[in-house]
Design a protein around this motif. Structure first.
Motif, mmCIF file in Angstrom:
data_model
loop_
_atom_site.group_PDB
_atom_site.id
_atom_site.type_symbol
_atom_site.label_atom_id
_atom_site.label_comp_id
_atom_site.label_asym_id
_atom_site.label_seq_id
_atom_site.Cartn_x
_atom_site.Cartn_y
_atom_site.Cartn_z
ATOM 1 N N LEU A 30 5.871 -44.051 -89.976
ATOM 2 C CA LEU A 30 6.774 -42.914 -89.792
ATOM 3 C C LEU A 30 6.096 -41.652 -90.301
ATOM 4 O O LEU A 30 5.192 -41.721 -91.141
ATOM 5 N N PRO A 31 6.530 -40.507 -89.799
ATOM 6 C CA PRO A 31 5.907 -39.262 -90.252
ATOM 7 C C PRO A 31 6.248 -38.989 -91.714
ATOM 8 O O PRO A 31 7.293 -39.392 -92.209
ATOM 9 N N LYS A 32 5.380 -38.259 -92.357
ATOM 10 C CA LYS A 32 5.616 -37.846 -93.738
ATOM 11 C C LYS A 32 6.681 -36.764 -93.768
ATOM 12 O O LYS A 32 6.651 -35.835 -92.972
ATOM 13 N N SER A 33 7.590 -36.865 -94.699
ATOM 14 C CA SER A 33 8.618 -35.831 -94.815
ATOM 15 C C SER A 33 8.078 -34.561 -95.430
ATOM 16 O O SER A 33 8.493 -33.468 -95.079
ATOM 17 N N TYR A 34 7.168 -34.705 -96.406
ATOM 18 C CA TYR A 34 6.764 -33.518 -97.159
ATOM 19 C C TYR A 34 5.299 -33.190 -96.944
ATOM 20 O O TYR A 34 4.447 -34.077 -96.920
ATOM 21 N N THR A 35 5.063 -31.925 -96.804
ATOM 22 C CA THR A 35 3.691 -31.451 -96.662
ATOM 23 C C THR A 35 3.099 -31.238 -98.052
ATOM 24 O O THR A 35 3.819 -31.143 -99.050
ATOM 25 N N GLN B 223 4.521 -28.315 -99.751
ATOM 26 C CA GLN B 223 5.821 -28.516 -100.393
ATOM 27 C C GLN B 223 5.667 -29.242 -101.730
ATOM 28 O O GLN B 223 6.389 -28.965 -102.684
ATOM 29 N N ILE C 299 3.963 -43.469 -94.221
ATOM 30 C CA ILE C 299 2.779 -43.826 -93.438
ATOM 31 C C ILE C 299 2.706 -45.341 -93.277
ATOM 32 O O ILE C 299 2.430 -45.865 -92.198
ATOM 33 N N TYR D 130 15.748 -26.179 -104.282
ATOM 34 C CA TYR D 130 15.497 -27.246 -103.315
ATOM 35 C C TYR D 130 14.283 -28.099 -103.659
ATOM 36 O O TYR D 130 14.088 -29.159 -103.084
ATOM 37 N N PHE D 131 13.469 -27.651 -104.594
ATOM 38 C CA PHE D 131 12.326 -28.448 -105.034
ATOM 39 C C PHE D 131 12.327 -28.513 -106.554
ATOM 40 O O PHE D 131 11.388 -28.131 -107.217
#
Lengths: 1021, 534
Positions: A266-271, A274, A262, A286-287
């Motif tokens: 730039l957009p956030k990669s993770y919601t 997630q 932010i 993956y997490f």
């Protein structure tokens, strides 16, 4: 260097013999000395004292007996009319009669006029050092060891005698028993003494090799009339890292990544959803939540050392045989880091063959085996660096069992475990033969021939690592494909030869010593390499099993040096001392006409305590005093490229093989040739001149000793690559254009005393060296992050000054609400600077920050105010040593993922980043995060300069020796158990994740280690 | 001691004096010059223009956006690299005539190759920096030229053109297989056409491009048919060593397992954000299949993501990844997290299971799908100049001289369109549709040469710097599926709902048409001066 041969008389048969008994004791401690040699002058018969210092020997009526013990002065007692003898030996430690090894000779300490420091075997004993250089740290005034790290087989530091003397190779010239060599890998238990020659007077006899100081290592030998003595020492122990990065977990990483993105627009990669997955751990593939440095670095690794030696001798032949073995395991999982070392030494001395010839044969063998992962250790791609560049979201292993992978970087645990290895084996056989011919009573001719054959092999096997999709098992990522093997075989043959004539003349109180000699060295290096790809098996690394891309290569180089030298010593009654040295040296590295250089020195000393007006004035507390001064010039033959090819023929324009683009329809690399380096046929020696003034004092019956030195070393004609505009099109050659000065002083203070059974000694050392560049060949300085500029230390950190982090109050807002800084900024960030960014200082006041006008020297990496403090104490059978060492002022600089987060994709947050600037944490230590933006992290600035001063408990040891009376029956002279530790405690404000002694880094350094050991010493006779 | 003890000759290199004698030595020295044939970063430089972007950041993006200064590393590495190559060429040209036993023809060929390479390097220097020092001999320390000023750009350009002429006279038109990849006469002409076009020497460009065409050696690559041939050209199928590619005139070749780059993986990196995301500006530049731009064509629809690719110039699907196409990026943006062999919809989720896009688009041109899964295993050739560019240059040069005819268009642009089955360009139809011929010729060049590294130079020479100052945009946010919306809700959009992936860009027309003289060069030689307003 030859052992002194004591005077010899023809054997005469006496009429009567008798047995004399006696006791040998330490004069100051009044303690028995076990193991001392007692020999009869008439018969050569010898014996040794028992655990209580007692002996018994058969002698003639009027015989002389000689009593000698290591660390004490010899004593001769006439036994006429005596049946028992009490011999009180004087320790040689502080004695002015101690003999010091100097260049091509020995000299009584009292008569030294140059700056020479001696380290005895005690200093290295029972320490878990893995390279001799690290053991020297803090033990010699003016000698510093920098850049050490803990990697097995690469744990040595850079030894600097009186600072960095050139822009180039600043290594001192190291001779082991007269043969140039590497000090790091010799067996510390073989070392008897180390002499460090620091000023021009002491070292100019080595001419062009001496500008960075000379270190003479003398190994042990058998003593005349010594019973066979077997000595074993061994220890087991373990190492632990001194510092490691502390990474944050996945939830913090993902949350802060959003913040950084932010801030970068730039957009956030993770919601948030997630982040919740990571928090719950519901998607371990993956997490995940992996602490990579913690997964990679083990909490400890083992280390062990065993040494056994046998020594002894008769009057005519003495021997010393030793074997040493060291094993060191690594701290990285996968166990690819390993080091094994075997040392063998055989030294035989024979005396007075045909009454005129002494011979010494000294053979040593060194076998080093160093293993590490095939990927580089300290840089990108290697496992340690990669542990900093791998996301915590990636698992070590997928739930399917295969290696975890999630993009960006390879899995460091996989690299360390399955990525292949780089195995280096070096076998070095060194032989030295010395012959000393006693031509006349006062005239000796000595020749030494040394040859060292080194055979090395490096086998690098890159294995293929495949990463499989945890669900489909499809290959998702592959490294090291095809697998490949490279073998490099190297042979190095080094030869040195020297011959010298020594002449001594005493005319009443006038003592003359004259030495003239010749020395030559030659070295030839040959290497060939072969490699192939696509091995059918990952476990059998042999070239025959490769199937594609067979490649061969080879290279070779050589050099030689040659020189003549001479020395004149004169003293009057050991009161007025004078020494002259001269060396005339040549090197193959330079063009004819520029090869030869002349290096003279002069020194003088005055032992004022020998003057009657002082001697007779009852200044009883002053035992001895000497003031001395020296001046001379030295040379340095090494240029700016270190060991690079251009070092060997800098005068020659050559054409060599180069890489290029493919031509033709074949499948092999295309051959191409071109000139790759410019030559300089005018190149010649670097020259150093050095002024040294010293003061030696001993007080209170030699219990207290003091030495002070002041020196000023000026180095000129330094070989530097004077920067030229790059339209030249090739790397510039070395030119004799640089200048530098090192000014400094050294103080050392020693105290030895006893209180009843409690014996103790204290040594304190303090020294400081100021380095300054004085000449750059008339061109502007190279403005990089490390600057070379006149008036500043070499490679000083060059960067911006900062005024902390910008806060809301440092801005106004425009109509649209955007921040308008009230301070100067870099134009390329116009419109982007906001609270939480670093405020760079506008040094020239032009209202903007520019690379050319707003930077200055902000620090340097020269250790200043070096100090050490050593305490040795013993009480009955217990001994204790504590050794503290420190640096008062120094700077380091950490960059990249070692310090920063989010400035690049592969830079992850550490605990320190919790204190980053945010609108709610304005009093922060770290600037705000801006994803993939380096405005705050890349420009070198004082904001990131690290204070590398430290105080460190380098070594502490405690030992217990069982009363020899109890062990004597088993013929055990000494049985000692001890515990010892290196680097146990450190006080420093350095960046927490790295060691203040390690070099500046971007992360990825093999950790510096602390070591704990438990050991045993046994001496049998 | 021996008198010659210190005479230690080099053991594994040859002295400059004893080199330059045999035919073999000469050929090896020529080979050395090819190291400087511009490599894969030719394509990376597409990020300087407005066709593609890696949204987070890169040196090229910083330069493109105007937010950079003269310390930027790329500036200096371009400068230093080219002058290193120029020296190697000068060294050859000063010495090669010493060799014995080399035929005159070979001598001229070698000299031609090296002269071409020197011109090649000066071309990048004058394109980017304007005035640069013109060095035609091997300098040694002490030469005054080292600290000399820069030579006028026009003078360097004249030198380049003259050298290319001279090179062309000695260069053969083709080589035997063992010499595949060497510079040909056609390459010299084609390079000359490119340089002349950049400096608006229209007739020179016309003549040079015509000379290439008249060689009758080069043919557009059509193997595989209209649906795939254009895309195939930029995969292993189009490698010049395969023999079917008669279109490529100048190539930087790569060899499997020997000389490699990483371009294919960077385009569809299966666990990160693609390093090359096609921009909305590029996507929008493709005509509809009726020959009309999207804002004029009734065939254009943006109702769904898939619609964007329908009824478009066939080169679009062969350049930009379209739904249904094969890809190597593993999981796409569809509802499940499984690996997809064929692409359906763009991926926004950073779960590392597949390739993410920054704009909504991916490239398929220059992607050899078979090696996307491996790192730095790409042996795709980098095609510097191919016949298509020469045809476009010819058309543009004639247009700018006012001599372009429909026949010329048929012989150039329409051959490119025929190759892919695109509707032909007809001047009368353009006029009828109210389209500007210059704009359409330029569009054709942009589309045909997309992602080949030409776009930035075309923007510079067309003086269209303002394009670089505009926000870089991606697809329309509303086209993102509902289940993917959560991953894009922090991406800003413009008034029309298109993603804004890069903003805060600037282009100063009095400054940004040239790069600044790099900081370290200016520092070492203040006489170089600086470009205006830097």
């Amino acid at each position: 260097v030859l052992i002194p041969i004591y005077s010899q008389t023809a054997f005469s048969q006496s009429t009567g013999t008798k047995t004399v008994t006696g006791i040998v004791t330490d004069v100051s401690a009044n303690e028995p000395i076990p193991g001392a040699t007692v020999s009869s002058k008439s018969s050569g018969r010898a014996t040794t004292t028992d655990a209580e210092g007692k002996f018994s020997i058969l002698v003639t009526e009027t015989d002389d007996i000689t009593i000698r013990s290591l660390g004490y002065e010899d004593m001769v007692v006439n036994v006429a009319g005596k049946s028992s003898v009490t011999a009180n030996l004087k320790a040689t430690n502080l004695s002015l009669n101690a003999v010091v090894v100097v260049g091509f000779a020995t000299q009584k300490k009292a008569n030294l006029t140059g700056a020479v420091s001696v380290v005895n075997e005690k200093v290295l004993a029972s320490r878990p050092i893995t390279a001799v250089s690290t053991g020297l740290q803090g033990t010699v005034p003016g000698l510093s060891v920098v850049g050490t790290r803990g990697q097995p087989g690469a744990s040595h530091g850079e030894v600097r005698v009186r600072g960095i003397g050139t822009f180039n190779n600043s290594d001192p010239y190291i001779l082991i028993d007269g043969v140039p060599g590497d000090m790091n890998w010799i067996n510390p238990e073989d070392i008897e003494t180390i002499s460090v020659l620091k000023d021009a007077a002491a070292s100019s006899i080595y001419g062009t090799r001496a500008a960075n100081g000379v270190i003479l290592i003398t190994t042990k030998k058998g003593l005349p009339d010594q019973k066979p003595t077997l000595f074993y020492s061994g220890y087991f122990g373990f190492q632990k890292p001194t510092a490691l990065p502390k990474m944050l977990g996945s939830v913090d990483y993902m949350t802060m990544l959003g913040e950084a993105q932010i801030n970068a627009g730039l957009p956030k990669s993770y919601t948030d959803a997630q982040i919740e997955i990571a928090r719950k751990g519901s998607d371990p593939n993956y997490f995940a939540n992996t602490d990579w440095p913690n997964e990679l670095i083990k909490s400890s690794a083992s280390q062990q050392n065993h040494n056994i030696n046998v020594s002894g001798g008769s009057k005519d032949v003495q021997y010393f045989v030793s074997y040493g073995r060291q094993n060191q395991d690594g701290l990285v999982v996968g166990d690819q880091y390993k080091f094994k070392k075997d040392n063998v030494r055989l030294k035989v001395n024979t005396a007075r063959i045909l009454n005129i010839l002494d011979l010494e044969a000294n053979l040593s063998y060194l076998d080093r085996n160093q293993n590490q992962p095939s990927s580089n250790t300290d840089v990108g791609g290697g496992a340690i660096y990669t542990a900093l560049t791998m996301s915590p979201l990636n698992p070590v292993r997928f739930t399917s069992g295969g290696w975890g992978y999630g993009g960006g970087s390879s899995n460091p645990v996989a690299i360390a475990t399955d990525g292949g290895f780089n195995n280096f084996v070096s076998k070095e056989f060194t032989s030295s033969f010395v012959g000393k011919l006693h031509v006349l009573k006062n005239l000796d001719i000595t020749s030494q021939y040394g040859i060292r054959g080194t055979s090395q092999k490096r086998v690098t096997f890159n294995r293929t690592i495949q990463y499989f999709d945890p669900v489909t098992n499809a290959v998702i990522y592959t490294t090291g494909s095809p697998n490949s093997l490279q073998n490099i075989a190297t042979t190095i043959t080094f030869k040195n030869f020297s011959t010298q004539i020594d002449y001594r003349l005493n005319l009443n109180k006038n003592h003359f010593k004259v030495l003239t000699g010749y020395q030559q060295e030659s070295n030839r290096f040959d290497a060939f390499s072969a490699s192939a790809n696509n091995f059918v098996d990952d476990n059998v690394p042999v070239l025959n099993l490769g199937t594609t891309n067979f490649n061969v290569g080879g290279d070779a180089y050589q050099y030689a040096t040659q020189g003549i030298f001479g020395r004149l010593n004169y003293d009057y009654s050991e009161k007025y001392l004078l020494e002259l040295n001269l060396r005339y040296d040549g090197s193959s590295r330079y063009a004819k006409g520029h090869r030869w250089g002349m290096f003279p020195s002069v020194s003088a000393g005055w032992r004022f305590t020998e003057e009657s007006f002082i001697k007779n004035n009852t200044i009883s507390w002053l035992s001895d005093g000497k003031i001395r001064a020296s001046y001379g010039t030295l040379g340095n033959q090494f240029g700016a490229d270190g060991s690079a090819y251009s070092e060997y023929y800098p005068y020659a324009n050559t054409i060599g093989s180069v890489g290029t683009a493919p031509i033709g329809n074949g499948s092999a690399p295309t051959s191409a040739f071109a000139q790759t380096i410019l030559s300089n046929p005018l190149l010649e020696w670097e020259k150093a001149s050095m002024l040294n003034i010293g003061l030696d004092l001993t007080f209170l019956n030699n219990r207290l000793s003091f030495t002070g030195e002041w020196f000023n070393k000026k180095i000129s004609d330094i070989q530097i690559k004077v920067p030229q505009p790059d339209i030249l099109g090739l790397a510039v050659p070395d030119q004799n254009a640089g200048g530098m000065s090192n000014k400094g002083y050294e103080l050392s203070l020693g105290w030895n005393d006893r209180i009843k059974d409690f014996k103790y000694g204290i040594t304190a050392i303090f020294f400081d060296i100021k380095n300054k560049v004085t000449d750059l060949g008339g061109v502007p300085p190279t403005i990089g992050d490390r600057i070379r500029d006149i008036g500043y230390p070499l490679n000083a950190f060059y960067g911006y000054r900062t005024d902390g982090l910008a806060q809301e109050g440092d801005f106004t807002r425009n109509a649209a609400g955007a921040y308008i800084p009230k301070f100067a900024i870099m134009d390329q960030y116009a419109g982007k600077i906001a609270p939480g960014d670093i405020k760079y200082r506008d040094l020239n006041g032009d209202g903007k920050i520019t690379a050319d006008l707003d930077r200055e020297v902000i620090g340097d990496a020269f250790p200043r105010y070096n100090y050490s403090f050593r305490l040795d104490a013993s009480w009955k059978g217990i001994d204790f040593t504590a050794f503290l060492q420190g640096v008062g002022k120094n700077s380091g600089y950490i960059t990249g993922p070692g310090l920063h987060a989010y400035n690049a994709d592969a830079a992850f947050p550490q605990e320190i980043h919790l204190d980053r600037w945010t609108p709610t944490n304005t009093n922060a230590s770290y600037p705000r995060f801006i994803y993939k933006d380096t405005r705050n992290t890349a420009p070198v600035s004082d904001y990131w300069l690290q204070n590398a001063s430290y105080l460190r408990l380098k070594n502490v040891q405690i030992g217990y020796t069982i009363n020899p009376k109890l062990t004597q029956k088993l013929r055990i002279q000494q049985l000692r158990f001890y515990a010892s530790g290196d680097n146990l405690f450190t006080q420093s404000n350095y960046y927490y994740a790295y060691d203040p002694e390690s070099p500046s880094t971007s992360g990825g350094l093999y950790p510096q280690v602390k070591t704990f050991i438990f050991g045993i010493n046994i001496k049998l006779q | 001691c021996k008198k010659d003890f210190l005479d230690r000759e080099p053991l594994d290199q040859i002295s400059d004096e004893s080199f330059w004698k045999t035919p073999q030595q000469l050929e090896l020295a020529v080979n050395g010059v090819y190291a400087f044939l511009k490599a894969k970063n030719t394509v990376d430089m597409e990020n300087l223009g407005d066709n593609t972007i890696y949204p987070p950041s890169s040196d090229y993006q910083a330069i493109s956006s105007g937010n950079y200064d003269f310390t930027r590393g790329t500036l200096n590495s371009e400068w230093v690299g080219h002058y290193n190559g120029i020296r190697r060429c000068n060294h050859f040209l000063e010495n090669y005539e010493k060799a014995q036993g080399v035929t005159d023809v070979k001598m001229k060929q070698y000299a031609g190759e090296v002269r071409f390479m020197r011109a090649h390097m000066y071309t990048y220097l004058v394109f980017l920096f304007g005035d640069v020092p013109l060095i035609t001999k091997t300098l040694i320390i002490g030469d005054t030229e080292i600290y000399g000023p820069r030579t006028k750009r026009t003078e360097v350009v004249d030198f380049i053109l003259k050298e290319l002429d001279e090179a062309a006279t000695g260069l053969p038109t083709t080589y035997a297989a063992a010499d595949l990849g060497r510079i040909t006469k056609g390459a010299a002409f084609a390079w000359k056409a490119r340089v002349a076009l950049f400096f608006e020497k229209w007739s020179v460009a016309e003549t040079a491009s015509k000379a290439v065409m008249d060689l009758n050696l080069y043919q557009l690559y059509t193997a595989g048919g209209t649906a795939t041939c254009y895309n195939d050209l930029f995969t292993y199928k189009g490698k010049v060593s395969n023999g079917t590619n008669k279109e490529t005139i100048l190539v930087r070749r790569y060899l499997i397992d020997v000389y490699l780059h990483n371009l294919s993986r960077e385009c569809q990196v299966p666990d990160q954000t693609s390093r090359f995301c096609p921009t909305k500006a590029l996507v929008d530049s493709y005509l509809c299949s009726d020959g009309l731009p999207i804002d004029k064509s009734p065939l254009y629809s943006e109702a769904t993501y898939a619609d964007i690719f329908k009824n478009r110039d066939p080169r679009m699907k062969q350049t930009i990844l379209s739904p249904g196409a094969a890809w190597g990026g593993r999981d796409d943006g569809d509802a499940n997290a499984d690996t997809n062999a064929n692409f359906n919809t763009p991926k926004w989720d950073a779960d590392k299971k597949g390739c993410i896009t920054g704009t909504g688009f991916y490239f398929t041109k220059y992607v050899e799908i078979s090696i996307v899964g491996a790192v730095t295993k790409d042996a795709n050739d980098i095609h510097h100049i191919r016949l298509a560019e020469v045809l476009l240059t010819y058309a543009e040069a004639k247009f700018e001289q006012g001599t372009l005819t429909q026949t010329d268009i048929d012989n150039t642009i329409n051959k490119l369109r025929d190759r892919v089955g695109m509707k032909r360009m007809v001047i009368a139809e353009l006029t009828a549709a109210g389209l500007d011929l210059r704009t359409e010729i330029r569009r054709e060049r942009r589309v045909e040469l997309a992602f080949e590294g030409q776009r930035y130079y075309d923007i510079l020479r067309w003086k269209q710097g303002s394009l670089l100052a505009q926000d870089v945009k991606g697809m329309k946010k509303s086209l993102v599926e509902s289940f993917n919306q959560q991953f894009v809700n922090t991406i800003p959009t413009d008034a029309n709902g298109y993603f804004v992936v890069n903003t805060g860009r600037r282009f100063d027309v009095n400054k940004n048409y040239l790069w600044p003289v790099p900081f370290s060069q200016k520092q070492q030689n203040p006489n170089l001066g600086q470009n205006p307003n830097w």
